[in-house]
Write a protein that holds these residues in place. Structure first.
Motif, PDB file in Angstrom:
ATOM      1  N   LEU A 162      13.042  -3.970  -5.434  1.00 19.51           N
ATOM      2  CA  LEU A 162      12.598  -2.581  -5.381  1.00 19.51           C
ATOM      3  C   LEU A 162      12.009  -2.402  -3.993  1.00 19.51           C
ATOM      4  O   LEU A 162      11.001  -3.034  -3.658  1.00 19.51           O
ATOM      5  CB  LEU A 162      11.554  -2.294  -6.465  1.00 19.51           C
ATOM      6  CG  LEU A 162      10.960  -0.895  -6.468  1.00 19.51           C
ATOM      7  CD1 LEU A 162      12.029   0.149  -6.782  1.00 19.51           C
ATOM      8  CD2 LEU A 162       9.814  -0.793  -7.455  1.00 19.51           C
ATOM      9  N   CYS A 163      12.658  -1.584  -3.163  1.00 17.82           N
ATOM     10  CA  CYS A 163      12.285  -1.444  -1.757  1.00 17.82           C
ATOM     11  C   CYS A 163      11.830  -0.030  -1.451  1.00 17.82           C
ATOM     12  O   CYS A 163      12.429   0.940  -1.909  1.00 17.82           O
ATOM     13  CB  CYS A 163      13.472  -1.781  -0.862  1.00 17.82           C
ATOM     14  SG  CYS A 163      14.181  -3.397  -1.148  1.00 17.82           S
ATOM     15  N   HIS A 164      10.791   0.064  -0.639  1.00 17.36           N
ATOM     16  CA  HIS A 164      10.286   1.339  -0.146  1.00 17.36           C
ATOM     17  C   HIS A 164      10.813   1.542   1.274  1.00 17.36           C
ATOM     18  O   HIS A 164      11.104   0.566   1.976  1.00 17.36           O
ATOM     19  CB  HIS A 164       8.749   1.323  -0.156  1.00 17.36           C
ATOM     20  CG  HIS A 164       8.141   2.630   0.209  1.00 17.36           C
ATOM     21  ND1 HIS A 164       7.688   2.923   1.477  1.00 17.36           N
ATOM     22  CD2 HIS A 164       7.896   3.741  -0.542  1.00 17.36           C
ATOM     23  CE1 HIS A 164       7.189   4.151   1.498  1.00 17.36           C
ATOM     24  NE2 HIS A 164       7.310   4.668   0.289  1.00 17.36           N
ATOM     25  N   GLU A 165      10.910   2.780   1.711  1.00 17.55           N
ATOM     26  CA  GLU A 165      11.420   3.061   3.056  1.00 17.55           C
ATOM     27  C   GLU A 165      10.587   2.395   4.152  1.00 17.55           C
ATOM     28  O   GLU A 165      11.078   2.174   5.262  1.00 17.55           O
ATOM     29  CB  GLU A 165      11.516   4.570   3.300  1.00 17.55           C
ATOM     30  CG  GLU A 165      10.191   5.268   3.471  1.00 17.55           C
ATOM     31  CD  GLU A 165      10.347   6.734   3.847  1.00 17.55           C
ATOM     32  OE1 GLU A 165      11.475   7.185   4.119  1.00 17.55           O
ATOM     33  OE2 GLU A 165       9.334   7.437   3.857  1.00 17.55           O
ATOM     34  N   SER A 166       9.364   2.042   3.845  1.00 12.87           N
ATOM     35  CA  SER A 166       8.489   1.379   4.817  1.00 12.87           C
ATOM     36  C   SER A 166       8.875  -0.084   5.031  1.00 12.87           C
ATOM     37  O   SER A 166       8.379  -0.725   5.952  1.00 12.87           O
ATOM     38  CB  SER A 166       7.039   1.434   4.320  1.00 12.87           C
ATOM     39  OG  SER A 166       6.912   0.655   3.132  1.00 12.87           O
ATOM     40  N   GLY A 167       9.734  -0.608   4.165  1.00 10.93           N
ATOM     41  CA  GLY A 167      10.092  -2.024   4.232  1.00 10.93           C
ATOM     42  C   GLY A 167       9.353  -2.866   3.204  1.00 10.93           C
ATOM     43  O   GLY A 167       9.673  -4.043   3.014  1.00 10.93           O
ATOM     44  N   ASP A 198       0.790  -1.223   0.000  1.00  9.10           N
ATOM     45  CA  ASP A 198       0.000   0.000   0.000  1.00  9.10           C
ATOM     46  C   ASP A 198       0.830   1.284   0.000  1.00  9.10           C
ATOM     47  O   ASP A 198       0.318   2.340  -0.354  1.00  9.10           O
ATOM     48  CB  ASP A 198      -0.986   0.001   1.179  1.00  9.10           C
ATOM     49  CG  ASP A 198      -0.306  -0.050   2.529  1.00  9.10           C
ATOM     50  OD1 ASP A 198       0.645  -0.860   2.691  1.00  9.10           O
ATOM     51  OD2 ASP A 198      -0.717   0.694   3.443  1.00  9.10           O
ATOM     52  N   GLN A 199       2.085   1.212   0.376  1.00  5.52           N
ATOM     53  CA  GLN A 199       2.948   2.397   0.321  1.00  5.52           C
ATOM     54  C   GLN A 199       3.884   2.348  -0.892  1.00  5.52           C
ATOM     55  O   GLN A 199       4.194   3.378  -1.478  1.00  5.52           O
ATOM     56  CB  GLN A 199       3.754   2.537   1.616  1.00  5.52           C
ATOM     57  CG  GLN A 199       2.854   2.815   2.818  1.00  5.52           C
ATOM     58  CD  GLN A 199       3.642   2.964   4.092  1.00  5.52           C
ATOM     59  OE1 GLN A 199       4.604   3.745   4.131  1.00  5.52           O
ATOM     60  NE2 GLN A 199       3.254   2.249   5.129  1.00  5.52           N
TER      61      GLN A 199
END
Length: 160
Positions: free
Chosen positions: A73-78, A8-9
């Motif tokens: 591909l990683c988001h800062e949220s994990g 979702d993020q």
């Protein structure tokens, strides 16, 4: 493909990245084909990924006979999306086993990033047919042979 339980993020951030990305393809040195090197691709996408709190991590994977790359591909949220590409590694008359492995890794790194970011790769020239690279007089000979082969396949000619 693997993903974190939630996206979702990551997905909204990826949508923003895709709308901000410039054209990444450049003409080759002869101006004939659109192409981008891994270096140029990273130069263009990394600042935009960082702006939207995303990072790409790539690690070599493989064993005694396979070589490839895992791209995350990683988001800062994990949250993350990952994909793995592998192929057999073989030496040839032109390159040794280590060069073959390096070529495969570089190729997979570039195409994995482009796939994850939904970027067009331009015209695929990695498998350009011999006749496209051959001199014009040789090209006519190859085209003639191709036509003969098609006619054989269609049973128009039964013997050559």
């Amino acid at each position: 493909m693997k993903t974190s339980e939630k996206l979702d993020q990551l997905i909204p951030a990826l949508l923003k990245v895709q709308s901000d990305l410039p054209k990444v393809m450049d003409k080759d040195s002869k101006g004939m084909y659109e192409y981008t090197s891994l270096d140029n691709l990273l130069i263009k996408v990394k600042p935009i990924l960082e702006k939207h709190k995303l990072v790409i991590i790539q690690l070599p994977v493989g064993d005694d006979i396979m070589i490839g790359i895992e791209t995350l591909l990683c988001h800062e949220s994990g949250q993350f999306i990952s994909n793995k590409m592998q192929t057999n590694i073989e030496s040839s008359k032109r390159i040794n086993l280590y060069q073959s492995a390096g070529t495969a890794i570089t190729y997979y790194r570039r195409y994995s990033i482009m796939a994850l970011l939904n970027l067009a790769s331009g015209e695929d020239t990695d498998g350009v047919l011999e006749q496209e690279l051959a001199p014009k007089n040789h090209r006519n000979h190859l085209l003639h042979n191709q036509k003969l082969w098609v006619m054989v396949q269609q049973n128009i000619i039964t013997q050559i």
